[in-house]
Design a protein around this motif. Sequence first.
Motif, mmCIF file in Angstrom:
data_model
loop_
_atom_site.group_PDB
_atom_site.id
_atom_site.type_symbol
_atom_site.label_atom_id
_atom_site.label_comp_id
_atom_site.label_asym_id
_atom_site.label_seq_id
_atom_site.Cartn_x
_atom_site.Cartn_y
_atom_site.Cartn_z
ATOM 1 N N SER A 1 6.642 1.200 5.499
ATOM 2 C CA SER A 1 7.632 1.594 4.020
ATOM 3 C C SER A 1 8.666 0.487 4.224
ATOM 4 N N ASN B 1 6.264 2.320 0.117
ATOM 5 C CA ASN B 1 7.460 3.522 0.261
ATOM 6 C C ASN B 1 7.218 4.721 1.020
ATOM 7 N N ASP B 2 8.142 5.828 0.867
ATOM 8 C CA ASP B 2 7.875 6.689 1.740
ATOM 9 C C ASP B 2 6.658 7.690 1.533
ATOM 10 N N GLN C 1 1.866 3.232 2.072
ATOM 11 C CA GLN C 1 2.192 2.135 2.804
ATOM 12 C C GLN C 1 0.916 1.306 2.829
#
Length: 709
Positions: free
Chosen positions: A162, A195-196, A199
Motif C-alpha cells: 500500500s 491502498n489499504d 495492492q
Amino acid sequence: MNRTIVLSAGLLSGAFPMLAFAQSQPQSQPESAHQETVVVVGSRTPTQISQIPGAVHVVESADLQQQISAGSDLKTALGRLVPGLDFGPQGRTNAGQNMRGRSVQVLIDGVSLNNSRSLSRQFDSIDPFNIERVEVLSGTSSLYGGGATGGLINIITKQGESGRPHFETQASVASGFNTRHDFDRRLSQSASGGNDTVQGRIGVSLVENGRQYDAGGNEIFPDIAQSDLQDNRSLDILGNVRIELSDEQTLMLSGQLYESGKKGDRGVYYPNLAAASPNLNDADIRDGFTADRAPHTDRKMFSVNYHHANLLNQDFYLQAFHREEESSFHPFPYPAQDDGYYFAASQQNTTLSGLKGLFSADLTESLNLTYGADLDKESFDATQMRFDRAASDASGGLVQRADHITPRYPGFDINTLALFAQSDWWLTDQLQLSGGIRHQRMAVDIDDYNNVPGGSSDYNVTLYNISTLYDFDNGHQSWLGYSEGFDLPDPSKYYGRPGQTVADNPLDGIKTQQVELGWRYQGGDWLTQAAVYYAWSDTAMELDSDLNITQVDDDRRDYGLEASVTRFIGDHWEVGGTLHTLTSERKVDGTWQDRGITVAPYPSQDSLTAHVAWADNDRSLRLQGSHARDYTDSDDGRIDGFTTLDLIGSQNTGFGTVSLGISNLTDKQYSTPWGQRAVGFYSPNYGPEYLYDYQGRGRTFTLGWALEY
C-alpha cells in the motif's frame, strides 16, 4: 549494514498451498543474528525458525540479485548459496542438479513446477527480478508429494504494498570480450502500489543472451541433448493483486507468462553428413542455423489464493491453480538404419490444475494441528518432428525443415488425491515433538502408443515423519528426525519402450526414507548450522540404450554432511562458507559400491564455497570461491572437479546503484558436471564426446544498474 542471513529451520509438514500469504505481512530484514525470521517452507504456515526441527535455508532478494550481478542464472546462484544443492549446470536444463544426492521439487508460490515427465527445466521458469526470496528445505519431505526426495525449493514472488506508486528498474550487460557474438543484455521494470484494501504489482523482465566462450576463447558448443541458453531470449511477465476482503479474509490473484527460446542463427555444422561414410566428426559452429522446431520453454500459470484467519476458530487456506507448459528441444542426430543420420526434435506439453486446502488449529497453547487435502490433475502429450534429411545433409545440419510429425512418448493423465495431517507439541518450553502422515492416491491413465495398448493403474502410498527439537535456551538448537518421500517414475519414458504394456509391466513408485541429526546456533555475530543425514531406497530407475527407463529392485543410499557458517566482523566485514560432502552408493552382489555417474539418482560431487565481503551504506565488495571435488565411481567413471572465483562490487551513485561482477575471475577452463555426465548418456551411441561435453564459461564481466523510485 545489510547482512546476508542464511538460516536453518524446519522439517516440512506438507505442501502449504498458500505460500504467497506468508508475505501478507511485510517482513523487515533482520538487523542482528538474535532476531527471529519467519518462514513458510517449514510448516505450511508462517512459523519462526526456532520452532521448526530441520534444515531450511533462506535466500533473500538482495543476496540473489548480488549473484545475478556477477553473471549467474537462478540455478547457478542457488547452487552457490545453498549447501546440499549441487552447482548449476549453466545450460537450460537442471538435469543432475540434485539436493543431498536426490531429486528436488521446485515451486513458485506453492505451485509445483515438477512434472511426472521429468524435463528438468524447473529453473527455466522465472526471472530473478520477480523473486522476493527463496526458501529451501534440505532433505526428504513426507508431505509434499512426489519429487521432494532430496529437498524442496519454494520461490516466493514479489508483491505490491500500500502507498504511492513504487517503481523498480534494472539493466545490465555482460560479455567475455571474445567476439561480437559474446554479449548478453537484460532490462527489467516493475510498478506496484495500492491502498489499504487493494495492492498490486506487475514486473516485466527481458533477457537476450549471445554466445558463450570457454576460458580458451573457444565458442561453446550448444547443448544439443537438453538445450542451453545461448542465443536465447526470455520474457517474464508476472503480476498479482491482493485484496483485503475483511479484517480476517484475504484474496490474492496471481498470473505469469514466461517465454524462453532460441532466437539466434548460430548452430552446429557437420561437414561429413553427406560423405560416403557419414559421421559427426569435425563439427564447428557457424551462422545460418534455422529450424522449424527450435529449443524453447513457454509457460502460463495462474493461481487464486484465499485466506480466512478465523474460520471455525482456525486458520484456513485455499489455493486453486492452473499451469500450462510447452517445451521443445534442439534438433538431435539419430543414427539412420541405412547409414548416416537423421535429425529430430521433440515438443512436450504438460497441463497441471489443482486445488489445495488447509486448516491450522491451536488445540492448546502448546499443541498445534495442521491438516488438509491436495487435489490435482496432470496431462501430458509429446510429438517428435523429424526433419527433411536431404536438407539437413546438404546444409551440414544447419537447415532443419519439417518432414513429418509422430508421437514421441505415450500421453498420460494422472489424477492425485492426498490427505495429510501434521502436529507440533511443545512438551516443555525447550522440547518439541512433531509428527505427520500423508496418504496419497494416484490414478494413472496411459494412452495407446506405437500399436501398444495403454491402460490404467492405481498407486497408494502412505508417508510418515516424526522428529524432536530441543532448544538449549542459549542460541543453540538441535533436532533429530525421520521422514519419507515418494517419486513416481516417468511413465512416458517407461511405457515408451517397445512392447511395454501397462497390464504386463506395472510401474511401482519409489519411496525414499531419511534420518537426520542437525544443530544450529544463532547468536552474537555467528550464524551456523550443520546436519548429517542418511537416505535410502530399495528400487530405482535406469536408462537403457534408447534413453528410455527400466525399473530395477536395487538398494541405493546417500549419506553425508551439509553445513554453513557466517561470521560478522565489526560493522562492515563478513566471512563465511558452505560445505556439502556425501557418499552415493548402490548395492551390487551384497556389497555397497560408489554409484555410476549415469545411475539414478545421479551421484553428486562434494562441494565447498567460501566468501569474504565488505559493505557500508553506499558500497559493497565480495570475493567468493566455489569448489567441486572429483568424483570417481566403482567402474572408473569420472566427473572432474573444478574451482572458480567471482568478484562482485557495487556503488550507490545517488541515482541508482551501479554493480560490476567478474565471474570465473581466474579464467578457469573446465567441463560442467552436466557436460561430463551427458557424455556418459549420449556418447558414443549418438556421436563423439565433444558434442556433449558442455564447457564452463570463461571469464565474464557484468555491468549493471538498478534504481528504486
